[in-house]
Design a protein around this motif. Structure first.
Motif, PDB file in Angstrom:
ATOM      1  N   HIS A 243      -4.635  17.667  -7.156  1.00 54.59           N
ATOM      2  CA  HIS A 243      -3.530  16.708  -7.134  1.00 54.59           C
ATOM      3  C   HIS A 243      -3.405  16.048  -5.762  1.00 54.59           C
ATOM      4  CE1 HIS A 243      -1.988  17.342 -11.154  1.00 54.59           C
ATOM      5  NE2 HIS A 243      -2.189  18.637 -10.991  1.00 54.59           N
ATOM      6  N   THR A 244      -3.732  16.788  -4.720  1.00 55.49           N
ATOM      7  CA  THR A 244      -3.743  16.198  -3.375  1.00 55.49           C
ATOM      8  C   THR A 244      -4.803  15.110  -3.288  1.00 55.49           C
ATOM      9  OG1 THR A 244      -2.969  18.251  -2.361  1.00 55.49           O
ATOM     10  CG2 THR A 244      -4.091  16.684  -0.925  1.00 55.49           C
ATOM     11  N   ALA A 245      -5.970  15.365  -3.885  1.00 57.60           N
ATOM     12  CA  ALA A 245      -7.044  14.364  -3.889  1.00 57.60           C
ATOM     13  C   ALA A 245      -6.649  13.144  -4.706  1.00 57.60           C
ATOM     14  CB  ALA A 245      -8.326  14.981  -4.444  1.00 57.60           C
ATOM     15  N   ILE A 246      -5.952  13.358  -5.811  1.00 55.84           N
ATOM     16  CA  ILE A 246      -5.491  12.237  -6.636  1.00 55.84           C
ATOM     17  C   ILE A 246      -4.477  11.392  -5.863  1.00 55.84           C
ATOM     18  CG2 ILE A 246      -4.161  11.628  -8.702  1.00 55.84           C
ATOM     19  CD1 ILE A 246      -5.448  14.115 -10.041  1.00 55.84           C
ATOM     20  N   ASP A 247      -3.553  12.048  -5.187  1.00 54.50           N
ATOM     21  CA  ASP A 247      -2.560  11.326  -4.385  1.00 54.50           C
ATOM     22  C   ASP A 247      -3.242  10.463  -3.329  1.00 54.50           C
ATOM     23  OD1 ASP A 247      -0.407  12.386  -5.747  1.00 54.50           O
ATOM     24  OD2 ASP A 247      -0.129  14.050  -4.339  1.00 54.50           O
ATOM     25  N   ALA A 248      -4.280  11.008  -2.699  1.00 51.20           N
ATOM     26  CA  ALA A 248      -4.999  10.258  -1.661  1.00 51.20           C
ATOM     27  C   ALA A 248      -5.718   9.059  -2.278  1.00 51.20           C
ATOM     28  CB  ALA A 248      -5.991  11.171  -0.952  1.00 51.20           C
ATOM     29  N   ALA A 249      -6.369   9.258  -3.428  1.00 48.84           N
ATOM     30  CA  ALA A 249      -7.086   8.164  -4.082  1.00 48.84           C
ATOM     31  C   ALA A 249      -6.127   7.059  -4.521  1.00 48.84           C
ATOM     32  CB  ALA A 249      -7.862   8.694  -5.285  1.00 48.84           C
ATOM     33  N   ALA A 250      -4.927   7.455  -4.935  1.00 44.14           N
ATOM     34  CA  ALA A 250      -3.936   6.489  -5.425  1.00 44.14           C
ATOM     35  C   ALA A 250      -3.427   5.564  -4.330  1.00 44.14           C
ATOM     36  CB  ALA A 250      -2.767   7.225  -6.073  1.00 44.14           C
ATOM     37  N   GLN A 251      -3.752   5.862  -3.082  1.00 39.26           N
ATOM     38  CA  GLN A 251      -3.422   4.944  -2.005  1.00 39.26           C
ATOM     39  C   GLN A 251      -4.335   3.720  -2.013  1.00 39.26           C
ATOM     40  OE1 GLN A 251      -0.739   5.532   0.129  1.00 39.26           O
ATOM     41  NE2 GLN A 251      -0.404   7.214  -1.312  1.00 39.26           N
ATOM     42  N   THR A 252      -5.481   3.849  -2.705  1.00 38.34           N
ATOM     43  CA  THR A 252      -6.496   2.790  -2.695  1.00 38.34           C
ATOM     44  C   THR A 252      -6.701   2.148  -4.060  1.00 38.34           C
ATOM     45  OG1 THR A 252      -7.649   3.989  -0.923  1.00 38.34           O
ATOM     46  CG2 THR A 252      -8.897   2.291  -2.091  1.00 38.34           C
ATOM     47  N   ILE A 253      -6.642   2.957  -5.121  1.00 40.90           N
ATOM     48  CA  ILE A 253      -6.889   2.456  -6.477  1.00 40.90           C
ATOM     49  C   ILE A 253      -5.778   2.927  -7.419  1.00 40.90           C
ATOM     50  CG2 ILE A 253      -9.415   2.344  -6.236  1.00 40.90           C
ATOM     51  CD1 ILE A 253      -9.516   5.047  -7.773  1.00 40.90           C
TER      52      ILE A 253
END
Length: 243
Positions: free
Chosen positions: A83-93
């Motif tokens: 979920h941390t990785a998803i949160d980080a990706a959601a900053q870009t896409i």
């Protein structure tokens, strides 16, 4: 018309997704499975749908980011690091992650949150789920999604307010806890019930999945909705405009 690529295309859900894409009149960009180049698939698609495995999530997110396209994540068994990785990706896409892509389950979660917010913690909440014998994670992603909805309704943290795997002399039930029970057997596609048990009365909200095509159709609906969206983390409730 949306061009959709499937990560995990050879699995049961991947095959159902291919049928749902065709039924909805969208284009199938192809699939990527273990050992395949997800980046090459992302370059051909408008949006990716991931039903693979938690271990592949980081790589799949990186491929979507590099291609600059949205991704729908239906993979279950995710941990905090995912979920941390998803949160980080959601900053870009644009990323839509859910424990269940069924439109019916999405509405059920909304109703669970509403009921939980209206009933006090003297009403015990118990979540029971049943899946086919081959499912490897428990509680199911859907059960956890429903648990999160119940916790959200009461403004509590599910992680410290849940009871699982009761066995032996467990002691009395904690007031305000959200209980989980997992059943496995046969070919059940997914049954979920949320019971609110009060003094001398009970309310039970139930969803029964008769075929995994309901999840495939919901995932395609999510992909269609997510295509072209700006960066951010989205849910199936956004697709149904329930917030």
């Amino acid at each position: 018309m949306t061009t959709i690529g499937i990560i995990g295309s050879k699995g049961r859900m991947g095959q159902a997704l291919q049928q749902a894409i065709a039924d909805a009149g969208h284009d199938y960009a192809g699939g990527a499975d273990q050992g395949d180049d997800v980046g090459a698939l992302a370059a051909k698609a408008d949006v990716l749908v991931d039903f693979s495995a938690p271990a592949a999530l980081s790589h799949n997110l990186d491929a979507a980011i590099k291609a600059g396209i949205p991704i729908v994540i239906g993979t279950t068994g995710l941990e905090n690091s995912h979920h941390t990785a998803i949160d980080a990706a959601a900053q870009t896409i644009a990323v839509l992650q859910t424990g269940n892509t069924s439109l019916g389950v999405t509405l059920l979660a909304h109703l669970v949150e509403e009921a939980s917010s209206k009933l006090g913690d003297e009403w015990d909440i118990e979540i029971v789920e049943m899946h086919h014998r081959m499912k490897v994670d428990a509680p199911s992603g859907t059960a956890l999604l429903l648990g999160e909805a119940a916790a959200e309704g009461r403004s509590i943290d599910l992680a410290i307010n849940s009871e699982r795997g009761r066995d032996g002399q467990t002691g009395a039930r904690e007031q305000g806890a959200i209980g989980f029970a997992s059943l496995r057997g046969g070919t059940a596609a997914g049954d979920h019930s949320v019971t609110f048990a009060g003094n001398e009365e009970r309310i039970t909200l139930t969803h029964n999945a008769e075929n995994r095509m309901i999840f495939a159709r919901g995932a395609v609906k999510a992909a269609e909705w997510l295509a072209g969206k700006g960066a951010g983390r989205y849910s199936m409730q956004d697709v149904l405009d329930l917030d």
